[in-house]
Every structure is written in C-alpha cells, then in structure tokens.
Design a protein around this motif. Structure first.
Motif, short mmCIF file in Angstrom:
data_model
loop_
_atom_site.label_atom_id
_atom_site.label_comp_id
_atom_site.label_asym_id
_atom_site.label_seq_id
_atom_site.Cartn_x
_atom_site.Cartn_y
_atom_site.Cartn_z
N GLU A 283 0.82 -1.22 0.00
CA GLU A 283 0.00 0.00 0.00
C GLU A 283 0.85 1.27 0.00
O GLU A 283 0.34 2.37 -0.08
N MET A 284 2.19 1.09 0.11
CA MET A 284 3.08 2.25 0.07
C MET A 284 3.42 2.63 -1.37
O MET A 284 4.09 3.62 -1.63
N LEU A 285 3.02 1.78 -2.30
CA LEU A 285 3.20 2.08 -3.72
C LEU A 285 1.83 2.46 -4.27
O LEU A 285 0.82 1.91 -3.87
N THR A 286 1.81 3.43 -5.20
CA THR A 286 0.53 3.87 -5.77
C THR A 286 0.58 3.74 -7.28
O THR A 286 1.57 4.10 -7.91
N LEU A 287 -0.50 3.22 -7.84
CA LEU A 287 -0.63 3.22 -9.28
C LEU A 287 -1.12 4.60 -9.70
O LEU A 287 -2.06 5.11 -9.11
N GLU A 288 -0.52 5.13 -10.71
CA GLU A 288 -0.96 6.46 -11.13
C GLU A 288 -1.96 6.34 -12.27
O GLU A 288 -1.68 5.76 -13.30
N PHE A 289 -3.17 6.84 -12.02
CA PHE A 289 -4.21 6.73 -13.04
C PHE A 289 -4.30 8.00 -13.88
O PHE A 289 -4.83 7.99 -14.96
N ASP A 290 -3.85 9.15 -13.35
CA ASP A 290 -3.80 10.36 -14.15
C ASP A 290 -2.50 11.07 -13.80
O ASP A 290 -1.79 10.68 -12.89
N ASP A 291 -2.22 12.13 -14.51
CA ASP A 291 -0.95 12.79 -14.26
C ASP A 291 -1.11 13.90 -13.23
O ASP A 291 -0.77 15.04 -13.46
N ALA A 292 -1.70 13.56 -12.12
CA ALA A 292 -1.93 14.55 -11.08
C ALA A 292 -0.60 15.10 -10.58
O ALA A 292 0.42 14.43 -10.64
N GLU A 293 -0.66 16.33 -10.13
CA GLU A 293 0.57 16.98 -9.69
C GLU A 293 0.90 16.58 -8.26
O GLU A 293 0.98 17.43 -7.37
N ILE A 294 1.07 15.31 -8.01
CA ILE A 294 1.40 14.86 -6.67
C ILE A 294 2.90 14.63 -6.61
O ILE A 294 3.46 13.99 -7.51
N PRO A 295 3.56 15.17 -5.59
CA PRO A 295 5.01 14.96 -5.52
C PRO A 295 5.32 13.49 -5.29
O PRO A 295 4.53 12.75 -4.73
N GLY A 296 6.46 13.08 -5.73
CA GLY A 296 6.87 11.68 -5.58
C GLY A 296 7.61 11.26 -6.81
O GLY A 296 7.69 11.99 -7.80
N ARG A 297 8.16 10.08 -6.73
CA ARG A 297 8.92 9.61 -7.87
C ARG A 297 8.14 8.55 -8.61
O ARG A 297 7.26 7.91 -8.05
N ARG A 298 8.41 8.41 -9.86
CA ARG A 298 7.65 7.49 -10.68
C ARG A 298 8.56 6.41 -11.26
O ARG A 298 9.72 6.64 -11.52
N ALA A 299 7.97 5.25 -11.46
CA ALA A 299 8.69 4.19 -12.15
C ALA A 299 7.73 3.54 -13.13
O ALA A 299 6.54 3.40 -12.84
N ASN A 300 8.23 3.18 -14.31
CA ASN A 300 7.39 2.60 -15.33
C ASN A 300 7.42 1.06 -15.26
O ASN A 300 8.45 0.48 -14.96
N GLY A 301 6.24 0.48 -15.54
CA GLY A 301 6.19 -0.99 -15.52
C GLY A 301 4.97 -1.49 -16.24
O GLY A 301 4.31 -0.75 -16.98
N LYS A 302 4.68 -2.76 -16.02
CA LYS A 302 3.58 -3.39 -16.73
C LYS A 302 2.85 -4.30 -15.75
O LYS A 302 3.47 -4.97 -14.91
N VAL A 303 1.51 -4.31 -15.85
CA VAL A 303 0.72 -5.18 -14.97
C VAL A 303 0.91 -6.64 -15.40
O VAL A 303 0.76 -6.97 -16.57
N VAL A 304 1.29 -7.49 -14.47
CA VAL A 304 1.48 -8.91 -14.77
C VAL A 304 0.26 -9.72 -14.34
O VAL A 304 -0.18 -10.63 -15.01
N ASP A 305 -0.27 -9.35 -13.18
CA ASP A 305 -1.40 -10.11 -12.65
C ASP A 305 -2.30 -9.19 -11.85
O ASP A 305 -1.83 -8.24 -11.21
#
Lengths: 358, 295
Positions: A283-305
């Motif tokens: 729960e400490m990781l968040t999926l980003e559904f829009d490009d909201a201006e929330i501070p934090g770092r992003r990482a790109n990936g792909k849903v596996v399951d």
C-alpha cells in the motif's frame, strides 16, 4: 506486572526458548506471536507454572514465581482445547475454582450467573459440556478463569479451533472484555492478523527468541528484520546498496528504483554494511491513473497479474530493471478502473515508502 | 426356478454374509452355553429321589435354597468375600494403573502392561499352591517373621480361612482390574488436570475432583469383571479357604457330586446367578450414568 528475565527453556537438546526478556504491563493486551513451534506456548506455560524455566526467572506483580506451583499463582489460563470438565455441568465448571474460597451457595450462584452473563452465556448453568458448541465451550473456559479475578489471564490460541466468522466475533468480544475487566491478557497466537487487531503490544518470537516487541502499528510499519516484515503482512523486498550516511538519513541505491535518500526512522533495525534490503509494503506504492501533480517519484512498468478482492485490488507489477514483480495494492473507488494484465502502468513512490533492512 | 433365483440373490446379500459369518459361533454358543444353562434351569424344578429323578415341576428346591440357614449363610459369605475381593483388587490395582498411565514414559507403557500379565503364564493352580507355600504354617511369611524374632509362633490367621481366599483371589484378578482402570486413565485429557491445578487445586484435591470421577467408568468395569467370576469360584476356597472359607460354589459342587442332589445344586446355582445379575445390572447402570455424562 509480569517481568520475564532472561528466561531459557531446554527440552533435552532442544532449546525451546533462548534468553527471552520482556516486560508485560498492567491491564495490557499482550500477544505472543510466532509460527508453530517457536516457543510461544512454552513461554505461556512457564508464566502459568506448568513448566519451569531452565534458566532465568519470571516475576509476577514483583514476586518471583520460582518454584511456585500453578495453583498458587495469580494467573488463570484458557486452554487451547478449552479443557472443560466433562463430568460437570456449565455452572459447576465455572464455579470450579471458587471451591477453595469462602462463599455461600447463594453467593457462588450469583457470581456464576454474573460471569456467564458477562461472556454471553446467561441461563446456560445446567447445560452439560457435550451439549455445547466450540464457541460456547470457549466462553465457559473464559468464564471459569475470569470468575477468579486473576491478575493475569493467559490464553493459549483460544480462537484457533473456531470458524472464521465466529473467530472474528470472538476477537472483538475478547478485546471488549479485556477493556471491561482491566485484567492483563497474555494471548498466544500464530495468526498475525489476530494479533494486530487485538493487542496493545506484540512480541514476535522466532525459534525461541524475541525478534521484535512493539505495538501493532510499529511492528507493521517498521519491522526490524526482513523476517518480521515477511511474517506480518505482505512486503516486497529489493536489493539496495548504501552510498552514504548523512545526519538526516541514508543515501541508497535501490534496485530498479534508483537513488533515494531514506530518513533514519525508516531503518528501525539500524544499518550495518553496505548491502541492504529495501522493504516496501504494497500500500506504500501507488498506481498512477492520471498525471496529477502529486510529488513523488515514478517508475514505469507493466501489470502482470490482477487480483480483485472487492474493496481492494492487488496488482503484480513488473518494473523496468527488476527481475521479480512487485506487489501493490489499491483501494477501489468509483472512478478507478481495474487494470487488466498486460497494461502499462506507472508506479508512484517516495522515500517514506522504503524501509531499510539488513 | 423363481425360487432358486431368489435364493441366489439372497445368497449374495449383506444379510446372508452376516448370518454366514455369525452362525458358527452362534451355534457353538447355543450348544455349549445356552443348552447346558437350560438343562440347569430344568433340573432346578425337578426332584432327586435317591437314584430316580422326579420330573414333576416344583419350587421346593428354591424354597430350600432361600430359607435354610446353611445356604443363606453360605450365600451371604460368598457375597461378602466377593465384595471384599472386589474392593481389595480395585483398591490395589488403581495405584498400579495410575502409575503406568501417569508416571511411565509413553514408550514403556506397552512393556509395563505386558509385564503385568506375566502371572498368567503360570497355571492358576500353581499360583494357589505358591500362595500356600508363602502363607503356610511353615511358610515363607511365618518363617521370616519368626527368624526375625517378631513373632513367637506361626501366625494361623493367614491360611485356611477367608483372609487367604481374599488375598489369593485379589492377586489372581488384579490384571483384569488394572487394564480397564488403565484404559480409563489413559483417556483422561491431561489438560483437564492442568486446568484443575490452574484453578487452584493441589494434587490431592485434583485427584478427587477430576482424576477419580473421570476414571470411574474403568473402576466400575473392573469391579464387575472381578465380582462376577469370584462369586462362582470354588477352587480357591477349597484349596486355601479351610472349613470356614468355603463358599456357595463349593456347596453347589457338593450337591451335584457327593450329595447326589443335582436339582438342589441347580437351584442354588440359578439363585446365585440371579443375585450376581442384579448386582451387575446395578453396576452397569452406574457405569452408564458416568459414561453418559462424559460423552
């Protein structure tokens, strides 16, 4: 209330407990949590007096319990098997321990009725034990111990034999009961969820040693070792390398996430050496559904399951540069879609998401 | 043909197989047990007139059996001796069963139970004669006690009386009492004993409030197992009982053989059986009550 002083217990060559020390406070709901065979029941039995420590000492209410038999200790126990006397009815079972104390028949009957009422079994006096369900036997065992008004009530996995719904109901009831009577409860369980919901403090025991003694919140948020983090809840582990130690925190390089400065409090077990493990709760990781201006770092990936649980969805997400996918949980809301496996995803995280473990 | 096919079908049924399995022992029991018993019942209503048997049914034998002082006295003595044997056996067996169940390590229990049955490897007559050697006028007990200077002359109250009968029988039946008590003790959930201790009971109180009540079915079973055969025993009283140690079974034997009065013997036997049955039923009823409360 209870002081466990460097207690060890050996059965032949087997070390069931290894120099365990702990302090249990008055009116506290204290849990001993660990996998089966870790020694938690042995410790409880030593507090009750059924086993004697091989080394060390246990104090209850400031008095040493060395050589004091169970019948002279200010403790009472609720057994895992309930241990209801089959040849006595409910009232006789509950009144069993009053035998030694002074009191008229009327007085005893009143106390029994009162205690049965407290555990939700009013009017069950004349029932025979074989006519009781598991949950009712449990309540009789509880009443039988509570009627003696012990300083400490010891509970040995009392809920493990009940079905899930009843177990959850009993958890709440036990907690209320404990608050109402104000007696110190020492509760043995292997169920981490049970321990988290009920306890004021929890001692996590692995292989006869206390791995961590803390409040449920601290245990979950800041486990001191990888093993505790894994045992309580779900945790992702990533390799990490210590780059620099500064006054405010640690500069680390986390596998797949890059460089990050982790605050000191996020390394509850301290840091030794440069090879570390980064622990991240789903729960400490968040999926980003829009490009909201929330501070934090992003990482790109792909849903596996995708695992849909109703109120929550658990995702397995493969991030670029990480071998095994991370587990991530999202609360479901009306405007959030459930992502199908194969969808590209952006994961948001921050320095506070990461926990440094040795 | 329909009949034979029905028979063929019946031959394959569960009921047939059950009957086929049960009939040989059933027939055996019928001829060896029920038939002789029926004969004894018949005899008890007839009259022996020197060498001829008067077959007119009569209650006279029972009247004699229940009213004449000698038979009353023997019957009461038999009941008393059996009760004492039962009490002695159960009281002496309980600690042994308790020890094996609670003190012997689980791996050794089978061995202990096996060892307890060792006396059965010797013939019963042999064991009685051994008791005679031990208890006799010049026997082991008297010899040792005199050798130690504890007594001036041999004790006479230990052989050829009821005490000797009770002692010998208690020893002989001990294993039969130990086993059911042991089984009952084994069945006691050990956490119940811990619970009792936890709730404030010391060892003595715990024994009387938990262990003993829960062992009661075994104790009652042991009592029945010892009581029933002792009342019919006539070998032991004859060999170690002396004149005052003779019991009702000896009288039954006497009537059948030397007195040549089989009908009276039969009436005595049936009366004794009746009394034993009534007492056993009381025991079984008590036992059922204990078992019901713990089911």
């Amino acid at each position: 209330m209870i002081r466990i002083n460097c207690v060890s217990k050996r059965f032949g060559d087997i070390r069931a407990l290894d120099e365990v020390s702990a302090e249990i406070h008055e009116s506290e709901f204290f849990s001993l949590l660990g996998p089966s065979g870790c020694g938690k029941t042995t410790l409880l039995r030593m507090i009750a007096g059924f086993d004697e420590p091989s080394e060390g000492e246990i104090f209850i209410d400031g008095k040493s319990m060395d050589g004091v038999p169970p019948n002279r200790r200010p403790t009472n126990m609720v057994f895992q098997s309930y241990a209801i006397f089959p040849h006595l009815n409910v009232a006789e079972n509950v009144a069993y321990g009053l035998h030694a104390r002074k009191g008229t028949r009327v007085e005893i009957r009143r106390q029994v009725a009162e205690t049965l009422d407290m555990v939700g079994l009013a009017g069950f006096e004349d029932r025979q034990p074989h006519a009781l369900s598991g949950g009712q036997k449990q309540r009789v065992a509880l009443a039988r111990a509570l009627i003696l008004k012990p300083k400490v009530l010891l509970l040995d996995e009392p809920l493990s034999a009940l079905d899930r719904q009843l177990r959850e109901q009993m958890q709440t009831e036990l907690r209320h009961l404990q608050r109402a009577v104000g007696i110190t409860f020492v509760f043995v369980t292997h169920d981490q969820e049970e321990a988290l919901t009920m306890s004021d403090r929890i001692a996590v025991i692995f292989e006869g040693k206390v791995a961590q003694l803390d409040s449920p919140l601290e245990l979950y948020r800041r486990p001191v070792t990888k093993r505790v983090g894994e045992f309580i809840g779900v945790m992702n582990f990533l390799g990490a390398r210590l780059l620099a130690e500064e006054s405010g925190g640690y500069e680390v390089e986390v596998e797949g996430l890059g460089r990050v400065k982790v605050p000191k409090r996020q390394a509850p077990g301290g840091v030794s050496g440069s090879r570390l493990t980064a622990g991240i709760r789903p729960e400490m990781l968040t999926l980003e559904f829009d490009d909201a201006e929330i501070p934090g770092r992003r990482a790109n990936g792909k849903v596996v399951d995708t695992q849909y649980l109703g109120d929550m969805t658990y995702y397995e997400i493969a991030l670029e540069g990480i071998g095994k996918p991370l587990t991530l949980s999202m609360r479901n809301t009306a405007d959030r879609p459930i992502l199908e496996p194969g969808t590209a995803a952006k994961v948001r995280w921050g320095p506070d998401s990461v926990l440094l473990l040795n | 043909m329909p009949n034979s096919s029905r028979f063929a079908k019946w031959r394959r049924s569960e009921a047939f197989r059950g009957l086929a399995l049960a009939s040989p022992p059933f027939l055996y029991a019928l001829t060896m047990l029920a038939a002789p018993l029926a004969a004894v019942v018949l005899f008890s209503f007839w009259t022996q007139d020197y060498l001829t048997l008067d077959r007119t049914p009569t209650w006279n034998n029972y009247k004699t059996a229940w009213t004449e002082a000698i038979y009353q006295a023997l019957m009461l003595r038999s009941l008393k001796v059996s009760a004492l044997v039962t009490a002695a056996t159960v009281i002496l067996s309980f600690p042994i069963a308790y020890y094996v169940s609670f003190r012997v390590s689980p791996r050794r229990k089978t061995l202990w139970i096996f060892l307890i049955t060792i006396p059965f490897w010797t013939s019963y007559l042999m064991r009685i004669f051994l008791w005679k050697v031990i208890l006799g006028y010049n026997g082991v007990v008297n010899g040792s006690l005199m050798g130690l200077g504890l007594i001036e002359e041999p004790l006479t109250f230990i052989l050829y009386n009821q005490n000797a009968v009770i002692l010998t029988l208690s020893h002989a039946w001990a294993p039969f009492a130990i086993l059911p008590i042991f089984v009952a003790l084994e069945r006691i959930d050990r956490s119940l004993l811990e619970a009792s201790e936890d709730l404030g009971d010391g060892p003595v109180r715990r024994f009387f409030r938990v262990t003993l009540p829960l062992a009661m079915p075994g104790v009652l079973a042991a009592a029945v197992i010892v009581f029933i055969p002792t009342i019919g025993d006539y070998v032991t009283p004859r060999l170690v009982g002396g004149p005052n140690g003779l019991l009702i079974a000896n009288m039954i034997e006497l009537q059948f053989k030397k007195a040549n009065n089989a009908p009276l013997g039969a009436a005595l036997a049936i009366s004794a059986m009746l009394i034993v049955t009534i007492i056993s039923i009381i025991f079984l009823w008590l036992n059922r009550r204990y078992i019901r409360s713990r089911a």
